[in-house]
Write an enzyme that holds these catalytic residues in place. Structure first.
Site, mmCIF file in Angstrom:
data_model
loop_
_atom_site.group_PDB
_atom_site.id
_atom_site.type_symbol
_atom_site.label_atom_id
_atom_site.label_comp_id
_atom_site.label_asym_id
_atom_site.label_seq_id
_atom_site.Cartn_x
_atom_site.Cartn_y
_atom_site.Cartn_z
ATOM 1 N N ALA A 60 0.855 -1.188 0.000
ATOM 2 C CA ALA A 60 0.000 0.000 0.000
ATOM 3 C C ALA A 60 0.892 1.239 0.000
ATOM 4 O O ALA A 60 1.662 1.466 0.942
ATOM 5 C CB ALA A 60 -0.901 -0.003 1.225
ATOM 6 N N TYR A 185 -9.837 0.963 4.624
ATOM 7 C CA TYR A 185 -9.150 2.203 4.274
ATOM 8 C C TYR A 185 -10.107 3.084 3.472
ATOM 9 O O TYR A 185 -11.260 2.714 3.230
ATOM 10 C CB TYR A 185 -7.826 1.898 3.562
ATOM 11 C CG TYR A 185 -6.890 1.132 4.483
ATOM 12 C CD1 TYR A 185 -6.500 1.696 5.700
ATOM 13 C CD2 TYR A 185 -6.451 -0.149 4.188
ATOM 14 C CE1 TYR A 185 -5.679 0.999 6.581
ATOM 15 C CE2 TYR A 185 -5.632 -0.865 5.063
ATOM 16 C CZ TYR A 185 -5.249 -0.284 6.257
ATOM 17 O OH TYR A 185 -4.452 -0.967 7.139
ATOM 18 N N LEU A 303 -4.659 -17.179 3.410
ATOM 19 C CA LEU A 303 -4.291 -18.512 3.892
ATOM 20 C C LEU A 303 -4.240 -19.544 2.772
ATOM 21 O O LEU A 303 -4.755 -20.652 2.897
ATOM 22 C CB LEU A 303 -5.213 -18.952 5.025
ATOM 23 C CG LEU A 303 -4.960 -18.199 6.348
ATOM 24 C CD1 LEU A 303 -5.988 -18.563 7.404
ATOM 25 C CD2 LEU A 303 -3.550 -18.480 6.877
HETATM 26 C C1 LIG Z 1 2.934 -7.877 6.801
HETATM 27 C C2 LIG Z 1 1.647 -7.698 6.045
HETATM 28 C C3 LIG Z 1 1.387 -6.486 5.423
HETATM 29 C C4 LIG Z 1 0.209 -6.311 4.665
HETATM 30 N N1 LIG Z 1 0.020 -5.152 3.981
HETATM 31 C C5 LIG Z 1 -1.018 -5.047 3.105
HETATM 32 C C6 LIG Z 1 -1.104 -3.965 2.211
HETATM 33 O O1 LIG Z 1 -0.208 -3.118 2.115
HETATM 34 N N2 LIG Z 1 -2.194 -3.893 1.411
HETATM 35 C C7 LIG Z 1 -3.167 -4.857 1.421
HETATM 36 O O2 LIG Z 1 -4.149 -4.745 0.677
HETATM 37 N N3 LIG Z 1 -3.073 -5.927 2.235
HETATM 38 C C8 LIG Z 1 -2.008 -6.064 3.034
HETATM 39 N N4 LIG Z 1 -1.858 -7.198 3.779
HETATM 40 C C9 LIG Z 1 -2.782 -8.335 3.557
HETATM 41 C C10 LIG Z 1 -2.177 -9.286 2.530
HETATM 42 O O3 LIG Z 1 -2.047 -8.684 1.250
HETATM 43 C C11 LIG Z 1 -3.041 -10.552 2.377
HETATM 44 O O4 LIG Z 1 -4.289 -10.185 1.849
HETATM 45 C C12 LIG Z 1 -3.235 -11.260 3.711
HETATM 46 O O5 LIG Z 1 -1.997 -11.406 4.391
HETATM 47 C C13 LIG Z 1 -3.869 -12.653 3.531
HETATM 48 O O6 LIG Z 1 -3.071 -13.456 2.710
HETATM 49 P P1 LIG Z 1 -2.048 -14.564 3.322
HETATM 50 O O7 LIG Z 1 -2.852 -15.450 4.218
HETATM 51 O O8 LIG Z 1 -1.516 -15.284 2.103
HETATM 52 O O9 LIG Z 1 -0.979 -13.825 4.060
HETATM 53 C C14 LIG Z 1 -0.721 -7.376 4.575
HETATM 54 C C15 LIG Z 1 -0.456 -8.569 5.242
HETATM 55 C C16 LIG Z 1 0.711 -8.752 5.941
HETATM 56 C C17 LIG Z 1 0.982 -10.086 6.588
#
Ligand SMILES: Cc1cc2nc3c(=O)[nH]c(=O)nc-3n(C[C@H](O)[C@H](O)[C@H](O)COP(=O)(O)O)c2cc1C
Length: 358
Positions: A60, A185, A303
């Site tokens: 972001a 947001y 996940l």
């Molecule tokens: C460290 C971290 C930072 C994140 N920053 C953003 C972000 O900048 N923008 C966004 O839309 N989602 C953000 N997310 C959400 C991730 O893009 C993703 O949707 C979420 O972690 C679920 O996917 P996962 O289970 O594969 O981690 C963030 C997640 C993590 C863990």
């Protein structure tokens, strides 16, 4: 053996080498608090590209200083920020990875301490480098400072800020742009009746609540080349009965489609605290419903941690792309690992490392 996760995908003029992508993940690592990318971003994003992802979406990135979640977020409101991102984009592309950027404004959830700040959380006061936040209505997110309701002139300025940031993203060399319309947001705050109680053109009906997002999409579409794909990340549901429903989101996606959006990155929640039944692939069903009911390509996220799980999501037509977030932080070589597990014959390895894979 050929696998769907390793099939290229074309969206407008962009063809990504595979469908295992990395979603935006904030690093809160701009210690200078000037929004300018650092060596950390080069190594972090470069490492994910080297690991074989079809595309990596930069975290972001705020379109104005007040749009940052934390003072340490990336920004794209000036040329110095653009110029610091350009070599990172170039390196990602040199690895065969498409580079995207998520353009964002954090609205009432801006000006917070970063998640890993020791012993501090919540809103950063002005005395500690924070700022007055803005939102559709003067309704605070629980335990955060109260935002100021934006007037129409303020909305107009922010639309222009998204447009200017999109221009800089193009000039930095990005292959595509994702608009952050999720996670509570600013743009999600406008979409959701939980945070938008306005009585002007930007509040009330779903059509009015979607107006700001669609206007942002329009100016970006106008600004970027015709062959550049534009994505939007949405929270498909608020996980609260009185909030956004999947039917609302399907309607918003139909409008986004008419306004030239090429893919919906389907997340959920975070506009207010809610009980979320999280577990493996818990949001995939929303990507599937949106894809099925609108015909718009979707990315599934949340996940997804296993190669066969990712392959199954694609082969069963639930999504067009799989985003692997935290698992990519644990293993930046996840796509290479997936190729081995799935016995795909040409893993996306860097040429310099080929002796390790013979
Ligand atoms: C460290 C971290 C930072 C994140 N920053 C953003 C972000 O900048 N923008 C966004 O839309 N989602 C953000 N997310 C959400 C991730 O893009 C993703 O949707 C979420 O972690 C679920 O996917 P996962 O289970 O594969 O981690 C963030 C997640 C993590 C863990």
């Amino acid at each position: 053996m050929s696998r769907l996760v390793f099939e290229p995908i074309t969206l407008r003029g962009m063809t990504a080498r595979n469908r295992l992508w990395v979603p935006p993940m904030c690093q809160y690592s701009v210690e200078a608090q000037d929004g300018v990318a650092t060596d950390w971003h080069m190594v972090h994003l470069g490492g994910l590209a080297r690991g074989g992802a079809g595309a990596v979406i930069v975290e972001a990135t705020a379109v104005t200083p007040e749009g940052r979640i934390s003072p340490q977020d990336l920004g794209l409101w000036n040329d110095e920020q653009r110029d610091a991102l350009a070599p990172i984009v170039g390196f990602m592309q040199s690895q065969g990875t498409k580079a995207g950027i998520q353009l964002a404004h954090a609205g009432r959830k801006a000006s917070t301490y970063r998640t890993f700040e020791p012993e501090r959380s919540g809103s950063v006061p002005v005395s500690d480098g924070g700022w007055q936040t803005v939102a559709p209505s003067a309704l605070a997110y629980p335990e955060l400072a109260e935002p100021q309701a934006l007037d129409q002139a303020g909305i107009k300025q922010l639309i222009a800020a998204f447009q200017a940031a999109a221009r800089r993203a193009v000039d930095a060399g990005f292959d595509f742009i994702e608009v952050h319309g999720a996670h509570g947001y600013l743009l999600h705050e406008f979409l959701s009746p939980l945070s938008n109680t306005r009585d002007d053109d930007y509040g009330g009906s779903l059509e009015n609540r979607a107006r700001f997002l669609l206007q942002v999409v329009d100016v970006i579409r106008e600004e970027v080349p015709d062959d550049m794909p534009l994505f939007v990340r949405l929270s498909a549901v608020d996980w609260i009965d009185t909030g956004l429903t999947i039917d609302d989101t399907v309607q918003v996606v139909r409008w986004l489609d008419e306004h030239g959006v090429d893919l919906i990155d389907v997340s959920s929640g975070s506009n207010l605290p809610a009980k979320i039944p999280s577990g493996p692939g818990y949001q995939v069903k929303f990507a599937e419903t949106i894809r099925e009911r609108t015909g718009v390509p979707t990315a599934a996220v949340g996940l997804i941690t296993q190669p066969f799980q990712a392959e199954h999501i694609l082969t069963t037509g639930q999504a067009d792309v799989v985003l692997v977030g935290r698992e990519s932080l644990r293993n930046a070589n996840f796509p290479i690992h997936a190729a081995q597990v799935l016995r795909h014959k040409t893993p996306p390895t860097p040429i310099q490392y080929h002796r390790a894979y013979r």
